[in-house]
Design a protein around this motif. Sequence first.
Motif, PDB file in Angstrom:
ATOM      1  N   ARG A   2      34.772  36.420  34.512  1.00 33.14           N
ATOM      2  CA  ARG A   2      35.730  36.083  35.562  1.00 33.14           C
ATOM      3  C   ARG A   2      36.252  34.672  35.352  1.00 33.14           C
ATOM      4  O   ARG A   2      35.534  33.774  34.925  1.00 33.14           O
ATOM      5  CB  ARG A   2      35.054  36.201  36.927  1.00 33.14           C
ATOM      6  CG  ARG A   2      35.954  35.819  38.098  1.00 33.14           C
ATOM      7  CD  ARG A   2      35.157  35.813  39.391  1.00 33.14           C
ATOM      8  NE  ARG A   2      35.986  35.355  40.486  1.00 33.14           N
ATOM      9  CZ  ARG A   2      36.205  34.069  40.781  1.00 33.14           C
ATOM     10  NH1 ARG A   2      35.647  33.135  40.067  1.00 33.14           N
ATOM     11  NH2 ARG A   2      36.980  33.730  41.793  1.00 33.14           N
ATOM     12  N   SER A  55      36.206  41.610  42.516  1.00 30.69           N
ATOM     13  CA  SER A  55      36.437  40.856  41.285  1.00 30.69           C
ATOM     14  C   SER A  55      36.947  39.452  41.588  1.00 30.69           C
ATOM     15  O   SER A  55      36.504  38.471  40.983  1.00 30.69           O
ATOM     16  CB  SER A  55      37.438  41.624  40.414  1.00 30.69           C
ATOM     17  OG  SER A  55      37.648  40.962  39.191  1.00 30.69           O
ATOM     18  N   GLY A  60      31.893  40.732  39.587  1.00 35.86           N
ATOM     19  CA  GLY A  60      32.486  41.480  38.487  1.00 35.86           C
ATOM     20  C   GLY A  60      31.748  42.746  38.139  1.00 35.86           C
ATOM     21  O   GLY A  60      32.371  43.769  37.816  1.00 35.86           O
ATOM     22  N   THR A 113      40.164  38.506  34.153  1.00 36.76           N
ATOM     23  CA  THR A 113      39.130  38.346  33.127  1.00 36.76           C
ATOM     24  C   THR A 113      39.665  38.145  31.724  1.00 36.76           C
ATOM     25  O   THR A 113      38.940  37.653  30.853  1.00 36.76           O
ATOM     26  CB  THR A 113      38.209  39.575  33.109  1.00 36.76           C
ATOM     27  OG1 THR A 113      38.954  40.720  32.657  1.00 36.76           O
ATOM     28  CG2 THR A 113      37.632  39.856  34.493  1.00 36.76           C
ATOM     29  N   THR A 328      42.604  32.160  41.754  1.00 34.78           N
ATOM     30  CA  THR A 328      42.296  32.901  40.532  1.00 34.78           C
ATOM     31  C   THR A 328      43.557  33.188  39.730  1.00 34.78           C
ATOM     32  O   THR A 328      44.678  33.079  40.251  1.00 34.78           O
ATOM     33  CB  THR A 328      41.612  34.244  40.858  1.00 34.78           C
ATOM     34  OG1 THR A 328      42.614  35.188  41.285  1.00 34.78           O
ATOM     35  CG2 THR A 328      40.546  34.096  41.936  1.00 34.78           C
TER      36      THR A 328
END
Length: 359
Positions: A2, A55, A60, A113, A328
């Motif tokens: 991640r 996630s 994950g 990812t 993210t």
Amino acid sequence: MRRGRVPAVPGIITAEQILATAHSIAAVQEPDGGVPWPEGHVDAWNHVECLMAMSAAGLGAEARKGYDWLARLQRDDGSWPMKMVRGAAAEANGESNHAAYVAVGVRHELLMTGDEDFTRAMWPVVRKALDFVVDLQTARGEIVWERSAAGEPAEYALLTGCSSVYQGLRCGVLLGEHLGEPQPDWELAADRLGHVLAAHPEAFADKSRFSMDWYYPVLGGAVRGPDARLRLEEEWDTFVVPGLGIRCVSDQPWVTGAESCELALALDAIGDRERALTVYRDMQHLRHADGSYWTGWQFANQAWFPNEQSAYTAAAVILAADALSGATPASALFRDAGRSTVPVIDPDACGCSPASSRT
């Protein structure tokens, strides 16, 4: 694997609280990987939403377990049963928006990812799912909402479902380009669907009492720019309850957490950050002490309704926090949904057939 931080929105929700919310989703995940509704069934759309949220918050392994569930239980035609209980079909019809959302999830996981092996492993699943979806497109461009277990397509399309399908097709196109397997048929289907969503409300069954039909064309990316702002302004007072969130349906004193977070995502996607933060802040009264979220609040009766905490509501909270925080690499997923949207053509001059026949 991640990348990025756990989302947090200063003054509204902390990273620790988001992590607790993610664990509340993982707590209901079944041993086979499915993430169910409170009443016990799993559907692919809400399942994928929960995987994206886990996630984004760093869980994950739990998310990958859920993607394994999707790959294992996909049917030969590319769909999943509308409802599954312990891995078996409880309602066997396949919904177009359920199938399409898998592409959104796989795109999200690639952004999160950078895992090329995962993306390639899931590509056949995405390809079958979106081929199932495109096969349900009508001559006018809308995509009917389901195919029966006997193989018969539905008679009508749903605005909310098609808005989500639009995002799924766009994500599928991006995945294909990334993997060197372009899918021009999906891109054409998305262009046609986007036009119908923006210009032909008559193509869809009337579900206008539901707030989702109000904001989903913006959330899914089919309507952007001045048209999006006008659309949200027109029904703002109908659905938004200051201090509480937004109504699920216009004619009931009932606000729901998932819809409130999705509206926040739609507002963020068009740059209306101030109102996105306000709506997101207002729905936090639904938070439970363990980090989960009540599905809704009936504010006339002053009661939780339904009397449950739902994983899909918790998932929407996390995804909205990620969009609002930019924590993210997948935080712009919903903003980017509109980057390929074509300009709206005058519906009186576009030449579209009024027919909805699948020919």
